[in-house]
Design a protein around this motif. Structure first.
Motif, PDB file in Angstrom:
ATOM      1  N   ALA A   1       0.833  -1.208   0.000  1.00 47.52           N
ATOM      2  CA  ALA A   1       0.000   0.000   0.000  1.00 47.52           C
ATOM      3  C   ALA A   1       0.868   1.258   0.000  1.00 47.52           C
ATOM      4  N   ILE A   2       1.939   1.250   0.792  1.00 43.75           N
ATOM      5  CA  ILE A   2       2.828   2.420   0.833  1.00 43.75           C
ATOM      6  C   ILE A   2       3.496   2.606  -0.528  1.00 43.75           C
ATOM      7  N   ILE A   3       4.035   1.490  -1.058  1.00 44.15           N
ATOM      8  CA  ILE A   3       4.755   1.562  -2.337  1.00 44.15           C
ATOM      9  C   ILE A   3       3.815   1.978  -3.468  1.00 44.15           C
ATOM     10  N   MET A   4       2.629   1.421  -3.462  1.00 46.80           N
ATOM     11  CA  MET A   4       1.646   1.724  -4.506  1.00 46.80           C
ATOM     12  C   MET A   4       1.327   3.222  -4.501  1.00 46.80           C
ATOM     13  N   ALA A   5       1.100   3.779  -3.311  1.00 49.31           N
ATOM     14  CA  ALA A   5       0.782   5.205  -3.215  1.00 49.31           C
ATOM     15  C   ALA A   5       1.939   6.038  -3.766  1.00 49.31           C
ATOM     16  N   LEU A   6       3.166   5.648  -3.450  1.00 55.84           N
ATOM     17  CA  LEU A   6       4.325   6.401  -3.924  1.00 55.84           C
ATOM     18  C   LEU A   6       4.504   6.225  -5.429  1.00 55.84           C
ATOM     19  N   ALA A   7       4.345   4.980  -5.903  1.00 52.63           N
ATOM     20  CA  ALA A   7       4.559   4.698  -7.324  1.00 52.63           C
ATOM     21  C   ALA A   7       3.520   5.403  -8.188  1.00 52.63           C
ATOM     22  N   GLU A   8       2.337   5.598  -7.645  1.00 48.57           N
ATOM     23  CA  GLU A   8       1.287   6.286  -8.396  1.00 48.57           C
ATOM     24  C   GLU A   8       1.271   7.789  -8.104  1.00 48.57           C
ATOM     25  N   GLY A   9       2.254   8.236  -7.329  1.00 44.50           N
ATOM     26  CA  GLY A   9       2.231   9.621  -6.868  1.00 44.50           C
ATOM     27  C   GLY A   9       3.024  10.572  -7.726  1.00 44.50           C
ATOM     28  N   THR A  10       3.591  11.572  -7.071  1.00 32.53           N
ATOM     29  CA  THR A  10       4.318  12.627  -7.774  1.00 32.53           C
ATOM     30  C   THR A  10       5.679  12.113  -8.248  1.00 32.53           C
ATOM     31  N   GLU A  11       6.328  12.931  -9.042  1.00 32.22           N
ATOM     32  CA  GLU A  11       7.674  12.584  -9.528  1.00 32.22           C
ATOM     33  C   GLU A  11       8.612  12.296  -8.358  1.00 32.22           C
ATOM     34  N   GLU A  12       8.539  13.156  -7.326  1.00 32.61           N
ATOM     35  CA  GLU A  12       9.411  12.982  -6.156  1.00 32.61           C
ATOM     36  C   GLU A  12       9.116  11.661  -5.453  1.00 32.61           C
ATOM     37  N   GLN A  13       7.838  11.344  -5.381  1.00 26.68           N
ATOM     38  CA  GLN A  13       7.468  10.100  -4.702  1.00 26.68           C
ATOM     39  C   GLN A  13       7.966   8.889  -5.477  1.00 26.68           C
ATOM     40  N   ARG A  14       7.862   8.947  -6.799  1.00 27.00           N
ATOM     41  CA  ARG A  14       8.357   7.827  -7.615  1.00 27.00           C
ATOM     42  C   ARG A  14       9.866   7.675  -7.469  1.00 27.00           C
ATOM     43  N   THR A  15      10.543   8.803  -7.428  1.00 24.76           N
ATOM     44  CA  THR A  15      11.997   8.764  -7.240  1.00 24.76           C
ATOM     45  C   THR A  15      12.340   8.108  -5.905  1.00 24.76           C
ATOM     46  N   MET A  16      11.524   8.431  -4.909  1.00 24.26           N
ATOM     47  CA  MET A  16      11.725   7.863  -3.577  1.00 24.26           C
ATOM     48  C   MET A  16      11.717   6.330  -3.622  1.00 24.26           C
ATOM     49  N   VAL A  17      10.758   5.766  -4.347  1.00 19.93           N
ATOM     50  CA  VAL A  17      10.671   4.300  -4.417  1.00 19.93           C
ATOM     51  C   VAL A  17      11.850   3.733  -5.190  1.00 19.93           C
ATOM     52  N   GLN A  18      12.167   4.366  -6.337  1.00 18.35           N
ATOM     53  CA  GLN A  18      13.259   3.832  -7.148  1.00 18.35           C
ATOM     54  C   GLN A  18      14.570   3.865  -6.365  1.00 18.35           C
ATOM     55  N   GLU A  19      14.792   4.955  -5.652  1.00 21.46           N
ATOM     56  CA  GLU A  19      16.019   5.043  -4.850  1.00 21.46           C
ATOM     57  C   GLU A  19      16.037   3.987  -3.751  1.00 21.46           C
ATOM     58  N   ALA A  20      14.866   3.722  -3.216  1.00 22.90           N
ATOM     59  CA  ALA A  20      14.797   2.691  -2.170  1.00 22.90           C
ATOM     60  C   ALA A  20      15.150   1.319  -2.743  1.00 22.90           C
ATOM     61  N   ILE A  21      14.643   1.021  -3.935  1.00 23.40           N
ATOM     62  CA  ILE A  21      14.973  -0.269  -4.551  1.00 23.40           C
ATOM     63  C   ILE A  21      16.470  -0.363  -4.812  1.00 23.40           C
ATOM     64  N   ASN A  22      17.025   0.707  -5.356  1.00 22.45           N
ATOM     65  CA  ASN A  22      18.467   0.711  -5.619  1.00 22.45           C
ATOM     66  C   ASN A  22      19.254   0.491  -4.332  1.00 22.45           C
ATOM     67  N   HIS A  23      18.800   1.151  -3.281  1.00 21.62           N
ATOM     68  CA  HIS A  23      19.497   1.105  -2.004  1.00 21.62           C
ATOM     69  C   HIS A  23      19.442  -0.293  -1.374  1.00 21.62           C
TER      70      HIS A  23
END
Lengths: 270, 317, 114
Positions: free
Chosen positions: B177-199
């Motif tokens: 649910a958290i990831i989905m909200a971020l992935a469907e959210g703003t550019e900054e939110q999407r970046t947040m998820v991608q950076e988390a995956i990379n990390h």
């Protein structure tokens, strides 16, 4: 006075909103402090048990913020996260830190303070909810009935800790007595309505300050008897009255933490 | 005189193996070979203490969670982690009884470095995206390893895992649910998820442990499989994880940090770049980015509260 | 046990509804039974209804060792004790154009008491 479906007079609505902010901010801040304890309680089983109490309490805060939202005061999440310190109406007791140190580093939280603060606070909340069940604002009376249901456990939990620690070792007694002193110093605004005293007391929303104080004292008599102590006097509300938006630095830093992510973009869906 | 006592160690062992082969469950008070007991203690105390240590990176985001709903949900989730630690430590404590050890010994073993905790919980968290990613993929990985042991030959462990896995379903959905909200959210939110995956990518690969002991010099997987404590190997579990989660990661428009990663139809397996296993060895020796800070926090809060345990140890009722 | 310890073992039992039977949940460590009591529900029954809780000090439980468990063995030749041994009555009653009073039928006589 009017109930939910009728048009509320401006004075009544103002008193109601003020009271709701007091109730909501109290529960929100104290449960925020409880959430900082998560993972750090003296005992694993206790960590799990007390986290439920923090969750229940934050759940109550959410219910009070929702009542405000229904009155048109703004979105519940905005009310919880975006209001500045001077707009907060919680008691100073609820905002106090758990002890030395920042939770992101290596804090040294004080369990005696947690037990005393939560026990005294919960008993105060119980007295308020008992009064609010007769509130002339129906939605608030209904909320109080619900909130009250979960307070039986909260009270039993903190009372058990309170009595057991005060009946144990000398060190525990010393720490508990220090905590009682610390908590009572901040207890002056717990039953205060601040500058809204007259308006709130005349609104029929809730009992007056003095009546609530008496209720607290008589409920505290038995647990204090169990530990062979006298119920402390509730001090007069000090100059720093949280109900008027006077707060400590401790609130400001709490607000910075709890709104850090939300403030990145309050319009976004989180 | 007990007739069991008259049996030789060999006969007892033979009977024990027969029991687990037949799918019988071993209970705390049953006779068990020392090797089995020790393997269980290592596995379950490490599992339990990892839950307790695992609460620390996530709890960093509990007071910061963005909304009332998220604050409540992540509190409940971290509470569950502590609760899982409680269940698992109880199981380990009962196994430790013959050695006269208790929970305080487990804590001391953690503090002096004898008891390790899981590699993922040595890492730092940088954003709310990390909090979501832990719930989604770290818990996803944990679900894969834990369901693999639901049929464990040791009854108390299997029962604890039953409770744990039931709660993990909530954790998985909480993370999604958290990831989905971020992935469907703003550019900054999407970046947040991608950076988390990379990390977290390398840590996730390491989560399942080395494929064989040749990789890092030691592996407990052989003995736990022999005694029917678990079914699949580390590599099988890692492959299962890829199969379940890679399509979901891609479907949200997120990128895999490993550009070489692909599914080899012929070999029927995922081909991926190995993480730096020497780094893994360092991390689990408490030399990861946050190892010492978290151990210090756990030790400080344990010692700081010692007076509470001393005070109530004196009461009897 | 002379040694003072914070960590005493308690077994937790609970019932889901007032009419259901007690069920074992799990064990916990607590300094005494009142403390065990205030921790029990939130540790093991956070997501399910609870109507009652029992806390039992493990020292008060008389459990079985492996030898004693041998006393639980039993031959499967006791059909005379169960309805299984009387299944033939069904056919007999059919002959008299009567229905067999089986478990389902007899237990239904109490009405819908749940």
């Amino acid at each position: 006075m009017s109930s939910g479906e009728n048009v509320l007079s401006p004075e009544y609505k103002k008193a109601l909103e003020n009271l709701l902010f007091q109730l909501a901010d109290d529960d929100f801040l104290i449960s925020f402090r409880g959430s900082e304890w998560l993972g750090l309680a003296p005992h694993i089983e206790e960590d799990v048990a007390s986290s439920s109490i923090s969750q229940d309490t934050m759940g109550h805060a959410a219910m009070f913020y929702t009542l405000l939202e229904d009155l048109g005061a703004g979105k519940a999440d905005d009310l919880a996260h975006l209001r500045e310190a001077q707009d907060r109406r919680n008691s100073v007791l609820a905002e106090r830190v758990n002890g030395e140190g920042y939770y992101m580093e290596t804090p040294k939280y004080d369990w005696a303070y947690a037990v005393v603060r939560n026990f005294f606070y919960t008993q105060a909340k119980k007295v308020k909810m008992d009064s609010l069940r007769q509130s002339n604002y129906k939605p608030l009376a209904e909320t109080a009935v619900k909130v009250n249901m979960e307070l039986y456990y909260h009270l039993l939990h903190w009372k058990t800790w309170f009595i057991q620690l005060l009946n144990s070792t000398d060190e525990a007694k010393r720490r508990m007595n220090e905590a009682i002193e610390l908590v009572m110093k901040d207890f002056g605004d717990v039953f205060s309505y601040g500058d809204e005293k007259t308006a709130i007391e005349q609104s029929g929303l809730i009992a007056g300050e003095d009546q609530l104080k008496e209720g607290w004292k008589s409920n505290m008599a038995l647990p204090f008897e169990c530990v062979a102590m006298k119920v402390p006097d509730i001090p007069e509300a000090s100059a720093k009255n949280g109900r008027n938006g006077d707060h400590t630095e401790e609130l400001a830093s709490a607000l910075t933490t709890l709104s850090e992510v939300y403030r990145l973009d309050p319009a976004a869906a989180w | 005189m007990s007739n069991l006592a008259m049996k030789s160690e060999e006969e007892m062992l033979e009977q024990f193996i027969e029991r687990i082969e037949a799918g019988d469950k071993i209970e705390a008070d049953d006779w068990m070979p020392e090797e089995y007991r020790i393997a269980l203690i290592k596995l379950i105390s490490m599992h339990g203490i990892s839950e307790i240590m695992g609460a620390l990176p996530e709890k960093e985001w509990v007071p910061k969670a963005p909304t009332l709903h998220r604050k409540l949900a992540i509190m409940a989730k971290v509470q569950d982690e502590m609760g899982h630690g409680q269940l698992l430590l109880r199981v380990a404590e009962d196994l430790l009884k013959p050695y006269g050890k208790t929970r305080s010994d487990i804590m001391q073993d953690l503090f002096n470095g004898d008891l390790k905790f899981h590699n993922v919980f040595h890492m730092d968290t940088k954003s709310w995206g990390d909090a979501g990613l832990i719930g989604w993929l770290v818990d996803g990985a944990a679900i894969i390893t834990q369901t693999n042991m639901l049929g464990s030959s040791y009854g108390p462990y299997a029962r604890a895992l039953q409770r744990i896995c039931a709660e993990e379903v909530f954790h998985a959905q909480h993370g999604e649910a958290i990831i989905m909200a971020l992935a469907e959210g703003t550019e900054e939110q999407r970046t947040m998820v991608q950076e988390a995956i990379n990390h977290w990518w390398e840590s996730l690969l390491m989560f399942f442990g080395p494929a064989s002991k040749e990789t890092t010099g030691s592996s407990k997987q052989d003995i736990t499989i022999k005694y029917k404590i678990r079914k699949k190997t580390n590599e099988q579990l890692r492959q299962d994880f890829f199969t379940k989660y890679i399509p979901r990661i891609l479907s949200l428009g997120l990128k895999l940090p490993d550009p070489t990663m692909h599914y080899d139809e012929e070999k029927q397996m995922w081909i991926y770049q190995q993480p730096d296993w020497s780094e893994f060895k360092k991390i689990i020796k408490n030399q990861g980015p946050r190892s010492q800070a978290r151990l210090n926090l756990r030790r400080t809060s344990y010692e700081n509260n010692a007076w509470v345990r001393d005070a109530l140890a004196a009461t009897t009722n | 046990m002379a040694e003072k310890t914070f960590y005493r073992e308690f077994e937790v039992f609970s019932k889901r509804t007032p009419s259901s039977a007690f069920q074992h949940q799990f064990s916990l460590l607590a300094p005494n039974k009142d403390m065990a009591f205030i921790m029990a529900q939130e540790n093991f029954m956070r997501r399910e209804p609870v109507a009652d809780i029992w806390i039992i000090d493990r020292e008060h439980i008389r459990s079985m060792n492996a030898d004693e468990k041998l006393t639980l063995g039993r031959l499967d030749n006791k059909q005379y004790r169960t309805t299984k041994g009387y299944g033939y009555l069904k056919k007999k009653w059919r002959h008299y154009e009567q229905q067999m009073l089986d478990e389902k039928e007899i237990l239904s006589w109490g009405g819908n008491s749940k």
